[in-house]
Design a protein around this motif. Structure first.
Motif, PDB file in Angstrom:
ATOM      1  N   CYS A 113       1.016  -0.972  -0.175  1.00 41.54           N
ATOM      2  CA  CYS A 113       0.206   0.087   0.124  1.00 41.54           C
ATOM      3  C   CYS A 113       0.824   1.220  -0.215  1.00 41.54           C
ATOM      4  O   CYS A 113       1.651   1.575   0.847  1.00 41.54           O
ATOM      5  CB  CYS A 113      -0.971   0.604   1.284  1.00 41.54           C
ATOM      6  SG  CYS A 113      -1.799   1.436   1.734  1.00 41.54           S
ATOM      7  N   GLN A 123      -7.553   2.050  -3.509  1.00 47.54           N
ATOM      8  CA  GLN A 123      -6.442   0.281  -4.060  1.00 47.54           C
ATOM      9  C   GLN A 123      -6.675  -0.383  -3.502  1.00 47.54           C
ATOM     10  O   GLN A 123      -6.191  -0.395  -2.320  1.00 47.54           O
ATOM     11  CB  GLN A 123      -4.931   1.260  -3.977  1.00 47.54           C
ATOM     12  CG  GLN A 123      -4.065   1.839  -3.738  1.00 47.54           C
ATOM     13  CD  GLN A 123      -3.123   2.174  -4.149  1.00 47.54           C
ATOM     14  OE1 GLN A 123      -2.020   1.487  -5.020  1.00 47.54           O
ATOM     15  NE2 GLN A 123      -2.636   3.287  -3.032  1.00 47.54           N
ATOM     16  N   THR A 124      -6.657  -1.501  -3.903  1.00 52.79           N
ATOM     17  CA  THR A 124      -6.786  -2.724  -3.277  1.00 52.79           C
ATOM     18  C   THR A 124      -6.282  -3.045  -2.752  1.00 52.79           C
ATOM     19  O   THR A 124      -6.159  -3.882  -1.254  1.00 52.79           O
ATOM     20  CB  THR A 124      -6.330  -3.619  -4.485  1.00 52.79           C
ATOM     21  OG1 THR A 124      -7.717  -3.370  -5.827  1.00 52.79           O
ATOM     22  CG2 THR A 124      -6.719  -4.956  -3.686  1.00 52.79           C
ATOM     23  N   ALA A 125      -4.137  -2.506  -2.692  1.00 51.95           N
ATOM     24  CA  ALA A 125      -3.807  -3.032  -1.743  1.00 51.95           C
ATOM     25  C   ALA A 125      -3.800  -1.811  -0.331  1.00 51.95           C
ATOM     26  O   ALA A 125      -2.599  -2.744   0.789  1.00 51.95           O
ATOM     27  CB  ALA A 125      -2.353  -2.825  -2.520  1.00 51.95           C
ATOM     28  N   CYS A 126      -4.893  -1.312  -0.347  1.00 54.50           N
ATOM     29  CA  CYS A 126      -4.885  -0.250   1.237  1.00 54.50           C
ATOM     30  C   CYS A 126      -6.164  -1.553   1.838  1.00 54.50           C
ATOM     31  O   CYS A 126      -7.111  -0.559   2.051  1.00 54.50           O
ATOM     32  CB  CYS A 126      -4.721   1.265   0.508  1.00 54.50           C
ATOM     33  SG  CYS A 126      -3.415   1.545   0.037  1.00 54.50           S
ATOM     34  N   GLY A 127      -6.152  -2.348   2.124  1.00 54.59           N
ATOM     35  CA  GLY A 127      -7.240  -3.043   2.290  1.00 54.59           C
ATOM     36  C   GLY A 127      -7.309  -3.149   3.628  1.00 54.59           C
ATOM     37  O   GLY A 127      -9.284  -3.065   4.397  1.00 54.59           O
ATOM     38  N   ARG A 128      -6.732  -2.599   4.339  1.00 50.79           N
ATOM     39  CA  ARG A 128      -6.640  -2.944   5.795  1.00 50.79           C
ATOM     40  C   ARG A 128      -5.889  -1.636   6.592  1.00 50.79           C
ATOM     41  O   ARG A 128      -5.074  -1.408   6.370  1.00 50.79           O
ATOM     42  CB  ARG A 128      -6.335  -3.557   7.148  1.00 50.79           C
ATOM     43  CG  ARG A 128      -6.915  -5.249   6.330  1.00 50.79           C
ATOM     44  CD  ARG A 128      -6.335  -6.718   6.395  1.00 50.79           C
ATOM     45  NE  ARG A 128      -6.320  -6.550   8.280  1.00 50.79           N
ATOM     46  CZ  ARG A 128      -7.181  -7.265   9.210  1.00 50.79           C
ATOM     47  NH1 ARG A 128      -8.315  -7.175   8.897  1.00 50.79           N
ATOM     48  NH2 ARG A 128      -6.700  -7.395  10.258  1.00 50.79           N
ATOM     49  N   ARG A 158     -15.406   0.735   5.603  1.00 54.31           N
ATOM     50  CA  ARG A 158     -15.732  -0.862   6.177  1.00 54.31           C
ATOM     51  C   ARG A 158     -14.202  -1.432   6.058  1.00 54.31           C
ATOM     52  O   ARG A 158     -13.932  -2.454   5.758  1.00 54.31           O
ATOM     53  CB  ARG A 158     -16.813  -1.092   4.210  1.00 54.31           C
ATOM     54  CG  ARG A 158     -15.748  -0.774   2.871  1.00 54.31           C
ATOM     55  CD  ARG A 158     -15.976  -1.801   1.877  1.00 54.31           C
ATOM     56  NE  ARG A 158     -17.766  -0.214   1.016  1.00 54.31           N
ATOM     57  CZ  ARG A 158     -18.509  -0.195   0.657  1.00 54.31           C
ATOM     58  NH1 ARG A 158     -16.859   0.347  -0.072  1.00 54.31           N
ATOM     59  NH2 ARG A 158     -18.843   0.591   0.939  1.00 54.31           N
ATOM     60  N   ARG A 159     -13.391  -0.754   5.606  1.00 54.09           N
ATOM     61  CA  ARG A 159     -12.065  -0.372   5.263  1.00 54.09           C
ATOM     62  C   ARG A 159     -11.231  -0.902   7.035  1.00 54.09           C
ATOM     63  O   ARG A 159     -10.070  -1.345   6.990  1.00 54.09           O
ATOM     64  CB  ARG A 159     -11.030  -0.781   4.543  1.00 54.09           C
ATOM     65  CG  ARG A 159     -11.161  -0.965   2.625  1.00 54.09           C
ATOM     66  CD  ARG A 159     -10.062  -0.218   2.139  1.00 54.09           C
ATOM     67  NE  ARG A 159     -10.697  -0.232   0.983  1.00 54.09           N
ATOM     68  CZ  ARG A 159     -10.344  -0.148  -0.403  1.00 54.09           C
ATOM     69  NH1 ARG A 159      -9.416  -0.272   0.075  1.00 54.09           N
ATOM     70  NH2 ARG A 159     -10.586  -0.474  -1.583  1.00 54.09           N
ATOM     71  N   ASP A 179      -2.900  -2.699   6.102  1.00 52.14           N
ATOM     72  CA  ASP A 179      -1.635  -2.342   5.096  1.00 52.14           C
ATOM     73  C   ASP A 179      -1.443  -0.345   5.705  1.00 52.14           C
ATOM     74  O   ASP A 179      -0.531   0.092   4.520  1.00 52.14           O
ATOM     75  CB  ASP A 179      -2.553  -2.062   4.203  1.00 52.14           C
ATOM     76  CG  ASP A 179      -2.942  -3.638   3.696  1.00 52.14           C
ATOM     77  OD1 ASP A 179      -2.407  -4.380   3.377  1.00 52.14           O
ATOM     78  OD2 ASP A 179      -3.382  -3.975   3.724  1.00 52.14           O
TER      79      ASP A 179
END
Length: 247
Positions: A113, A123-128, A158-159, A179
């Motif tokens: 991320c 972006q997907t890499a920053c999921g949490r 939601r993340r 992330d």
């Protein structure tokens, strides 16, 4: 000896000589700086013992409101101090701003991320994403306000992984359990080998730290001396060392 040091000694020697304990309830982000201020303050007030109670500003406020021992409250936000003032928990007219800070978004060193702004947190890499519980952690409230201002609150919410205070959010990122995370600039500087500041978060309002003696403190003179000490040149130099700005 400086003029500043002489005055508190004269004012507080009578109350400190008997072994007075001064309980300072302070925001978790102040922990390292206040730990360094502690011996200098005690040396200037013979017999006094400064006890630090660190935590989320909102949680500390609730402790004080329920009667927990406290002589000084130092918050990371104006809202918590405003609430304490409305509830009559503070000594009247003694509140001061003594430091400022910045909100930053951090990521683990080597993590995937790598956002350059709030929008890129999608972006997907920053999921949490770690964030202090907004109800009690000022850094969490500042972060939510920034996301709201950018129109991203619902998309990012939601993340989010809740942290009980800003140092817990820092630890989550440092251990790679999330992330990214919202913390203060001063916190990020403590673990430069494990976390990287991705960017400074624009906040709708300036981050100012206020402090005040608690109403009815048994150590009223000593509590006032500590609040006065926070805005002294010596204490300001220590706060600056840990990354805090002028109020």
């Amino acid at each position: 000896m400086s003029r500043f040091l002489l005055l508190p000694i004269a004012m507080c020697f009578c109350c400190a000589a008997s072994g007075a304990e001064l309980v300072v309830s302070a925001a978790a982000s102040l922990g390292n700086a206040f730990a360094e201020l502690k011996p200098a303050f005690e040396a200037a007030h013979p017999g006094a013992s400064l006890s630090l109670n660190l935590g989320a500003s909102g949680a500390l406020l609730q402790q004080i409101a329920k009667g927990a021992p406290a002589d000084v409250f130092a918050s990371a936000d104006q809202e918590s101090m405003d609430t304490a003032q409305r509830r009559g928990l503070l000594a009247a007219g003694k509140r001061v701003n003594f430091a400022s800070n910045s909100l930053v978004l951090i990521v683990p060193v080597g993590g995937k991320c790598q956002p350059a702004n709030l929008e890129q947190l999608l972006q997907t890499a920053c999921g949490r994403i770690a964030i202090g519980v907004p109800g009690s952690v000022p850094a969490g409230r500042y972060a939510m306000a920034a996301l709201e201002s950018a129109g991203l609150r619902s998309a990012i919410e939601r993340r989010m992984i809740a942290a009980q205070n800003v140092r817990q959010a820092l630890d989550y990122v440092a251990r790679g359990e999330v992330d990214a995370g919202f913390v203060y600039g001063t916190d990020a500087a403590l673990l430069r080998d494990r976390v990287r500041v991705a960017f400074t978060v624009p906040t709708p309002q300036r981050i100012l730290y206020p402090a005040a003696p608690i109403a009815g403190s048994a150590q009223a003179a000593l509590a006032q001396a500590f609040v006065d000490y926070l805005v002294s040149p010596g204490a300001q130099a220590v706060l600056a060392k840990y990354g805090f700005g002028k109020p």
